[in-house]
Structures are given as structure tokens and as C-alpha cells.
Write an enzyme that holds these catalytic residues in place. Structure first.
Site, PDB file in Angstrom:
ATOM      1  N   GLU A 145       9.435  -4.606  10.395  1.00  0.00           N
ATOM      2  CA  GLU A 145       9.808  -3.277   9.885  1.00  0.00           C
ATOM      3  C   GLU A 145      10.359  -2.387  10.995  1.00  0.00           C
ATOM      4  O   GLU A 145       9.736  -2.222  12.047  1.00  0.00           O
ATOM      5  CB  GLU A 145       8.588  -2.609   9.222  1.00  0.00           C
ATOM      6  N   GLU A 187      -1.198  -6.014   8.508  1.00  0.00           N
ATOM      7  CA  GLU A 187      -0.408  -5.411   9.577  1.00  0.00           C
ATOM      8  C   GLU A 187      -0.998  -5.771  10.941  1.00  0.00           C
ATOM      9  O   GLU A 187      -2.229  -5.771  11.109  1.00  0.00           O
ATOM     10  CB  GLU A 187      -0.395  -3.880   9.421  1.00  0.00           C
ATOM     11  N   ASP A 223       0.850  -1.199   0.000  1.00  0.00           N
ATOM     12  CA  ASP A 223       0.000   0.000   0.000  1.00  0.00           C
ATOM     13  C   ASP A 223       0.886   1.250   0.000  1.00  0.00           C
ATOM     14  O   ASP A 223       0.392   2.377  -0.090  1.00  0.00           O
ATOM     15  CB  ASP A 223      -1.023  -0.008   1.152  1.00  0.00           C
ATOM     16  N   SER A 224       2.214   1.040   0.046  1.00  0.00           N
ATOM     17  CA  SER A 224       3.160   2.139  -0.201  1.00  0.00           C
ATOM     18  C   SER A 224       2.897   2.764  -1.561  1.00  0.00           C
ATOM     19  O   SER A 224       3.377   3.860  -1.847  1.00  0.00           O
ATOM     20  CB  SER A 224       4.608   1.642  -0.114  1.00  0.00           C
ATOM     21  N   ASP A 278      -1.185  -6.153  -0.464  1.00  0.00           N
ATOM     22  CA  ASP A 278      -1.271  -5.528   0.851  1.00  0.00           C
ATOM     23  C   ASP A 278      -2.724  -5.141   1.112  1.00  0.00           C
ATOM     24  O   ASP A 278      -3.334  -4.446   0.299  1.00  0.00           O
ATOM     25  CB  ASP A 278      -0.420  -4.254   0.825  1.00  0.00           C
ATOM     26  N   LYS A 336      -1.114  -9.471   2.631  1.00  0.00           N
ATOM     27  CA  LYS A 336      -0.339  -9.042   3.799  1.00  0.00           C
ATOM     28  C   LYS A 336      -1.246  -8.227   4.718  1.00  0.00           C
ATOM     29  O   LYS A 336      -2.058  -7.434   4.265  1.00  0.00           O
ATOM     30  CB  LYS A 336       0.866  -8.193   3.396  1.00  0.00           C
TER      31      LYS A 336
HETATM   32  O1  KIV Z   1       3.553  -1.085   1.677  1.00  0.00           O
HETATM   33  C1  KIV Z   1       4.683  -1.581   1.588  1.00  0.00           C
HETATM   34  O2  KIV Z   1       5.391  -1.414   0.591  1.00  0.00           O
HETATM   35  C2  KIV Z   1       5.147  -2.382   2.708  1.00  0.00           C
HETATM   36  C3  KIV Z   1       6.565  -2.861   2.712  1.00  0.00           C
HETATM   37  C4  KIV Z   1       7.517  -1.752   2.731  1.00  0.00           C
HETATM   38  C5  KIV Z   1       6.816  -3.867   3.752  1.00  0.00           C
HETATM   39  O3  KIV Z   1       4.405  -2.639   3.597  1.00  0.00           O
END
Ligand code: KIV
Length: 263
Positions: free
Chosen positions: A181, A114, A43-44, A82, A112
């Protein structure tokens, strides 16, 4: 060979695992072409390609759109989507439904999530329903408002113990790997030694079983400062900027297109 979550899991102790983010078919195919076994549609993407300040505004529609594009560009790597902020926090049913959409509609192989102990019920439900889960603890960017910013986590012994408990809980719940992280390297190593599943570090030291970086950070293409844990393997921003300026000048000067670029 197409990577599965189960195969990624077996890499622990065999070899270190390189993971990279990707956001579309082009970046997905570049990561896959480098034989990197796992690609994370992080989600980056909110910050790297969508122009948001944080990951918080990223929604399901955006994640599904970009995950589909990555899936189209990837042949072999495991594609992990994510789950965005508030797509799984409100209820187990919502988390299950949204995670399922990534596999059904966007071609993802895993999701993924969190959070540590507080997510075990959801992780168990996802795994029981055939959805592999990559955990993520330490600095969890969806919680930066509560954490007070992008700060290293697990610096006190109490916080370190809590992170160790979270890591064990995520493994116990059935995650196939765990992102750590921004934690001290000693803690990264301790958690990695204690778990049977691979740890994937980002700012968590060399003792993790693998490493993940953000695509645009690794290539130095954003023109923005990057966190201390990043190694830039290229510095593409000035290269791309210079190419664009030269193009503009040549169009304006009438020297592009030349005979060689004309039918
Ligand atoms: O959103 C993302 O890119 C991440 C990674 C940096 C682990 O969560």
C-alpha cells in the site's frame, strides 16, 4: 469455481489479479458477480460504512458480523477477513484464536494481517494451523498514529530496503499473497519481481501482480474525497442523491405511489 488461496497464488505471471473490498452480502454478491477472484472484508469498513474516522476502533465483533454477511453473498471469490487493530498484536495465541474465529464463525477463507518481519512468527503459526494469510506492508493504516498519517512509504533507500526485507520475510513465513500500500511504483515493481507470491497493490503502481480498491471509492458513492491512487469507475453519489430527492418530492406531492405501484 471456488477460489482458494493456492489457486490465487498460481495466478502470478499468468494474469493480473483484481481484488475489491466488500462489507455485506449485497456488496459481496456484486463483487462475486463480476467474477473478481478475491474479496477483502477490509477494516476500512470502519470508515466506509460504520462512520469511524480511522480503522482503529473497529473490533472483532464488527468484523465477524460483516465477514459473515459477505460470505453469505459470495459463491466463488476467496473471502479474506481483515484482522482488526489489537486482535493479533498483543500475543500469538490471541492472533491465532481470532483468526480461527473468522474461518469457524464467519465463513472466511483467509485472513489479512498488517506488518512485515515483526509478524513472521504469527504468519507461520497461522499457516501451520491451516489459515491462509494475506500480508500487508507499506502504508499500514492500523499504524497511522506511529507513521504520522496516511503518507507514502518507502521513499528513502533505507525505507525501501526495509520494505523489501519485510516482503521477503512475509513470503518466507508462508503468506499466499502480499498487499503493498502506498509505495513508489518502482519499489512496487522491484518487490513484485523479487517475490514468488503475488503482490496486490493499492497506490503501489502498475508493476504489482494485482490491484485492490475500496468498493465505495471505485463507485464514487461516498461523496467524500478519495486518495490519488483511486480511479472512480462510476460517480454514484449524485445519482443516488438525486433518486432520493425525487422520491421525497413525489411522496410529498402525492404522485408516488401511482396506479402502477398499487395492488
Ligand atoms: O481495509 C482495507 O480495505 C484494506 C485495503 C485497502 C488493502 O486494507
Amino acid at each position: 469455481m471456488k477460489w482458494t488461496a493456492a489457486k490465487i497464488r498460481t495466478l502470478k505471471g499468468e494474469r493480473k489479479i483484481a481484488v475489491l473490498t466488500a462489507y455485506d452480502a449485497l456488496t459481496g454478491s456484486l463483487v462475486d458477480g463480476a467474477d473478481i477472484p478475491m474479496v477483502l472484508v477490509g477494516d476500512s469498513l470502519g470508515m466506509t460504512v460504520l462512520g469511524y474516522e480511522t480503522t482503529l476502533p473497529v473490533g472483532m465483533d464488527e468484523m465477524l458480523h460483516h465477514t459473515s454477511a459477505v460470505s453469505r453473498g459470495v459463491k466463488n471469490a476467496l473471502v479474506v477477513a481483515d484482522m482488526p487493530f489489537m486482535s493479533y498484536q498483543p500475543s500469538l495465541a490471541m492472533g491465532l484464536e481470532n483468526a480461527g474465529r473468522f474461518l469457524k464463525e464467519a465463513g472466511a477463507d483467509a485472513v489479512k494481517i498488517e506488518g512485515g518481519s515483526m509478524r513472521t512468527e504469527l504468519i507461520e503459526a497461522l499457516v501451520a494451523n491451516g489459515i491462509p494469510v494475506l500480508g500487508h506492508i507499506g502504508l499500514t493504516p492500523q499504524s497511522i498514529k506511529e507513521m504520522g498519517g496516511y503518507k507514502v512509504q518507502g521513499k528513502t533507500s533505507e525505507q525501501a530496503r526495509k520494505l523489501m526485507d519485510d516482503a521477503m520475510a512475509v513470503e518466507q513465513a508462508g503468506a499466499f499473497a502480499l498487499v503493498l500500500e502506498c509505495i513508489p511504483p518502482e519499489l512496487g515493481e522491484m518487490i513484485s519481481s523479487a517475490l514468488k507470491i503475488p503482490t496486490i497493490g493499492i497506490g503501489a503502481g502498475a508493476g504489482c501482480d494485482g490491484q485492490v480498491l475500496v468498493f465505495t471509492d471505485l463507485l464514487g458513492i461516498s461523496g467524500k474525497p478519495v486518495p490519488k491512487f483511486v480511479k472512480k469507475y462510476a460517480d454514484l453519489y449524485p445519482v443516488v442523491s438525486a433518486a432520493l430527492s425525487t422520491y421525497k418530492s413525489e411522496v410529498e406531492a402525492g404522485s408516488f405511489p401511482a396506479d402502477g405501484q398499487t395492488y
